[in-house]
Design a protein around this motif. Structure first.
Motif, PDB file in Angstrom:
ATOM      1  N   UNK A 134       0.863  -1.182   0.000  1.00 30.35           N
ATOM      2  CA  UNK A 134       0.000   0.000   0.000  1.00 30.35           C
ATOM      3  C   UNK A 134       0.897   1.228   0.000  1.00 30.35           C
ATOM      4  N   UNK A 135       0.725   2.122  -0.970  1.00 26.98           N
ATOM      5  CA  UNK A 135       1.601   3.297  -1.084  1.00 26.98           C
ATOM      6  C   UNK A 135       0.816   4.540  -1.482  1.00 26.98           C
ATOM      7  N   UNK A 136       1.424   5.676  -1.143  1.00 32.16           N
ATOM      8  CA  UNK A 136       0.865   6.974  -1.518  1.00 32.16           C
ATOM      9  C   UNK A 136       1.989   7.827  -2.091  1.00 32.16           C
ATOM     10  N   UNK A 137       1.710   8.518  -3.184  1.00 30.05           N
ATOM     11  CA  UNK A 137       2.694   9.381  -3.829  1.00 30.05           C
ATOM     12  C   UNK A 137       2.367  10.846  -3.502  1.00 30.05           C
ATOM     13  N   UNK A 138       3.182  11.511  -2.667  1.00 28.31           N
ATOM     14  CA  UNK A 138       2.897  12.910  -2.304  1.00 28.31           C
ATOM     15  C   UNK A 138       2.947  13.851  -3.500  1.00 28.31           C
ATOM     16  N   UNK A 139       3.679  13.474  -4.559  1.00 31.57           N
ATOM     17  CA  UNK A 139       3.808  14.340  -5.733  1.00 31.57           C
ATOM     18  C   UNK A 139       2.529  14.359  -6.574  1.00 31.57           C
ATOM     19  N   UNK A 140       2.003  13.164  -6.837  1.00 31.19           N
ATOM     20  CA  UNK A 140       0.801  13.062  -7.678  1.00 31.19           C
ATOM     21  C   UNK A 140      -0.487  13.018  -6.873  1.00 31.19           C
ATOM     22  N   UNK A 141      -0.359  12.900  -5.543  1.00 33.22           N
ATOM     23  CA  UNK A 141      -1.522  12.800  -4.638  1.00 33.22           C
ATOM     24  C   UNK A 141      -2.379  11.565  -4.947  1.00 33.22           C
ATOM     25  N   UNK A 142      -1.752  10.488  -5.384  1.00 29.36           N
ATOM     26  CA  UNK A 142      -2.480   9.265  -5.709  1.00 29.36           C
ATOM     27  C   UNK A 142      -2.003   8.120  -4.819  1.00 29.36           C
ATOM     28  N   UNK A 143      -2.934   7.215  -4.502  1.00 25.36           N
ATOM     29  CA  UNK A 143      -2.609   6.037  -3.691  1.00 25.36           C
ATOM     30  C   UNK A 143      -2.802   4.786  -4.543  1.00 25.36           C
ATOM     31  N   UNK A 144      -2.108   3.724  -4.167  1.00 27.81           N
ATOM     32  CA  UNK A 144      -2.180   2.509  -4.977  1.00 27.81           C
ATOM     33  C   UNK A 144      -2.024   1.265  -4.111  1.00 27.81           C
ATOM     34  N   UNK A 145      -2.482   0.147  -4.669  1.00 28.31           N
ATOM     35  CA  UNK A 145      -2.349  -1.172  -4.046  1.00 28.31           C
ATOM     36  C   UNK A 145      -1.700  -2.100  -5.069  1.00 28.31           C
ATOM     37  N   UNK A 146      -0.611  -2.751  -4.676  1.00 22.81           N
ATOM     38  CA  UNK A 146       0.089  -3.682  -5.559  1.00 22.81           C
ATOM     39  C   UNK A 146       0.320  -5.001  -4.838  1.00 22.81           C
ATOM     40  N   UNK A 147       0.518  -6.053  -5.614  1.00 25.32           N
ATOM     41  CA  UNK A 147       0.876  -7.345  -5.031  1.00 25.32           C
ATOM     42  C   UNK A 147       1.998  -7.975  -5.842  1.00 25.32           C
ATOM     43  N   UNK A 148       3.031  -8.463  -5.128  1.00 31.68           N
ATOM     44  CA  UNK A 148       4.155  -9.166  -5.744  1.00 31.68           C
ATOM     45  C   UNK A 148       4.053 -10.643  -5.374  1.00 31.68           C
ATOM     46  N   UNK A 149       4.030 -11.501  -6.366  1.00 30.73           N
ATOM     47  CA  UNK A 149       3.900 -12.940  -6.140  1.00 30.73           C
ATOM     48  C   UNK A 149       5.280 -13.601  -6.114  1.00 30.73           C
ATOM     49  N   UNK A 150       5.379 -14.863  -5.663  1.00 23.97           N
ATOM     50  CA  UNK A 150       6.678 -15.537  -5.560  1.00 23.97           C
ATOM     51  C   UNK A 150       7.450 -15.614  -6.877  1.00 23.97           C
ATOM     52  N   UNK A 151       6.755 -15.544  -7.999  1.00 27.59           N
ATOM     53  CA  UNK A 151       7.421 -15.592  -9.303  1.00 27.59           C
ATOM     54  C   UNK A 151       8.098 -14.275  -9.655  1.00 27.59           C
ATOM     55  N   UNK A 152       7.790 -13.203  -8.913  1.00 28.25           N
ATOM     56  CA  UNK A 152       8.328 -11.891  -9.231  1.00 28.25           C
ATOM     57  C   UNK A 152       7.380 -11.054 -10.063  1.00 28.25           C
ATOM     58  N   UNK A 153       6.204 -11.571 -10.344  1.00 32.73           N
ATOM     59  CA  UNK A 153       5.184 -10.827 -11.085  1.00 32.73           C
ATOM     60  C   UNK A 153       4.495  -9.847 -10.138  1.00 32.73           C
ATOM     61  N   UNK A 178      -4.017   0.920   7.616  1.00 32.16           N
ATOM     62  CA  UNK A 178      -4.536   1.733   6.529  1.00 32.16           C
ATOM     63  C   UNK A 178      -3.587   2.886   6.225  1.00 32.16           C
ATOM     64  N   UNK A 179      -3.746   3.388   5.023  1.00 31.42           N
ATOM     65  CA  UNK A 179      -2.976   4.525   4.510  1.00 31.42           C
ATOM     66  C   UNK A 179      -4.004   5.413   3.838  1.00 31.42           C
ATOM     67  N   UNK A 180      -4.393   6.496   4.500  1.00 28.66           N
ATOM     68  CA  UNK A 180      -5.577   7.222   4.024  1.00 28.66           C
ATOM     69  C   UNK A 180      -5.563   8.677   4.473  1.00 28.66           C
ATOM     70  N   UNK A 181      -6.584   9.399   4.067  1.00 29.50           N
ATOM     71  CA  UNK A 181      -6.737  10.791   4.468  1.00 29.50           C
ATOM     72  C   UNK A 181      -6.840  10.906   5.983  1.00 29.50           C
ATOM     73  N   UNK A 182      -7.580   9.973   6.582  1.00 32.01           N
ATOM     74  CA  UNK A 182      -7.798  10.006   8.027  1.00 32.01           C
ATOM     75  C   UNK A 182      -6.498   9.863   8.806  1.00 32.01           C
ATOM     76  N   UNK A 183      -5.537   9.116   8.248  1.00 35.80           N
ATOM     77  CA  UNK A 183      -4.243   8.917   8.923  1.00 35.80           C
ATOM     78  C   UNK A 183      -3.209   9.948   8.470  1.00 35.80           C
ATOM     79  N   UNK A 184      -3.637  10.934   7.669  1.00 39.22           N
ATOM     80  CA  UNK A 184      -2.706  11.926   7.153  1.00 39.22           C
ATOM     81  C   UNK A 184      -1.788  11.359   6.094  1.00 39.22           C
ATOM     82  N   UNK A 185      -2.246  10.317   5.389  1.00 38.59           N
ATOM     83  CA  UNK A 185      -1.472   9.602   4.371  1.00 38.59           C
ATOM     84  C   UNK A 185      -0.183   9.007   4.942  1.00 38.59           C
ATOM     85  N   UNK A 186      -0.245   8.666   6.220  1.00 39.09           N
ATOM     86  CA  UNK A 186       0.852   7.939   6.873  1.00 39.09           C
ATOM     87  C   UNK A 186       0.369   6.523   7.134  1.00 39.09           C
ATOM     88  N   UNK A 187       1.219   5.526   6.837  1.00 41.24           N
ATOM     89  CA  UNK A 187       0.814   4.136   7.057  1.00 41.24           C
ATOM     90  C   UNK A 187       0.775   3.848   8.552  1.00 41.24           C
TER      91      UNK A 187
END
Length: 267
Positions: free
Chosen positions: A139-158, A223-232
């Motif tokens: 779970x990440x947030x980009x302060x430059x673009x003001x966008x948040x994202x969710x990613x998953x890395x699997x054992x294969x590296x995908x 969570x990583x959100x507005x409520x937490x000030x975009x801090x995990x």
């Protein structure tokens, strides 16, 4: 040897005649045998949730955590071999610190995901190494673009970006439940909030848990959100407790409604 790959499973650098790498499949199997991990991207942030089995009654509830902060605006959840996941978490922290030291800004979500995927993939390329037996939700947030994202890395590296994702033993049924949530509407304002996301993830975990077969578990959530000030940060314990109570009540009502329908059909 026939049942285990006829010798093609001795190294992660060897393909079988039908194009399979058995060591990676075995690593994925290790993840499938572990507790369920869920992530959901909401309109105002990202929620991570992990079902942590309590293997021993003498264990302290907060030990051997599955969710970790790797940077101010980034958090990681792991499931599978916890010791393998710890190495990925350490690598994520090193990448985040190195990027900020080099460029003077926080590491973008896509860069963090790509670098962790490359690191994971490296361990599938050499015969002297073995794949990581863990899946990683980021779970990440980009302060430059003001966008948040969710990613998953699997054992294969995908790695992929998701609106909602699941890993672990409850991956398939959890994926079905996640697809029912309102999280991928073009108009972001129509999607659920992180507070609703916490309740829904708690409901999915408890709905998949079989009291008769599965071990007792502890629910870890962040969570990583507005409520937490975009801090995990970890979701407040009182709200997790409230969400679990709501989830159990919702499951009971749903089961009660199904039994009433069955009785009507019999009549």
């Amino acid at each position: 040897m026939a049942s285990s790959g006829s010798g093609y499973d001795l190294s992660s650098s060897t393909f079988s005649p039908d194009g399979r790498i058995f060591q990676i499949e075995y690593a994925s199997k290790a993840v499938e045998n572990a507790g369920t991990a869920l992530g959901v991207k909401c309109r105002d942030g990202v929620v991570l949730c992990v079902e942590k089995p309590l293997l021993n009654k003498m264990l302290l509830p907060n030990s051997s955590r599955r969710i970790h902060t790797v940077d101010t605006h980034s958090g990681v959840a792991i499931t599978g071999f916890v010791s393998d996941g710890r190495q990925i978490i350490n690598r994520a922290r090193e990448e985040a610190a190195s990027y900020e030291e080099t460029y003077g800004t926080k590491i973008p979500p896509s860069t963090l995901g790509d670098r962790l995927a490359a690191y994971t993939h490296y361990f599938t390329l050499h015969g002297s190494l073995r794949p990581f037996g863990t899946s990683t939700l980021i779970a990440s947030y980009d302060p430059e673009t003001k966008e948040h994202s969710l990613q998953m890395v699997e054992p294969s590296g995908v790695s992929y970006q998701y609106f909602g994702c699941a890993a672990g033993k409850g991956r398939q049924p959890a994926k079905t439940e996640l697809e029912k949530l309102v999280i991928n509407k073009p108009n972001a304002e129509e999607n659920i909030t992180v507070r609703e996301g916490v309740k829904q993830l708690a409901r999915i975990i408890h709905a998949l848990h079989d009291e008769g077969k599965d071990k007792p578990f502890e629910l870890e959530m962040s969570w990583l959100c507005e409520e937490s000030g975009w801090v995990h940060k970890g979701v407040p314990r009182d709200y997790i407790k409230e969400a679990v109570e709501w989830a159990k009540k919702d499951i009971e009502e749903a089961e009660g409604g199904e039994s009433d329908e069955d009785d009507e059909m019999e009549d």
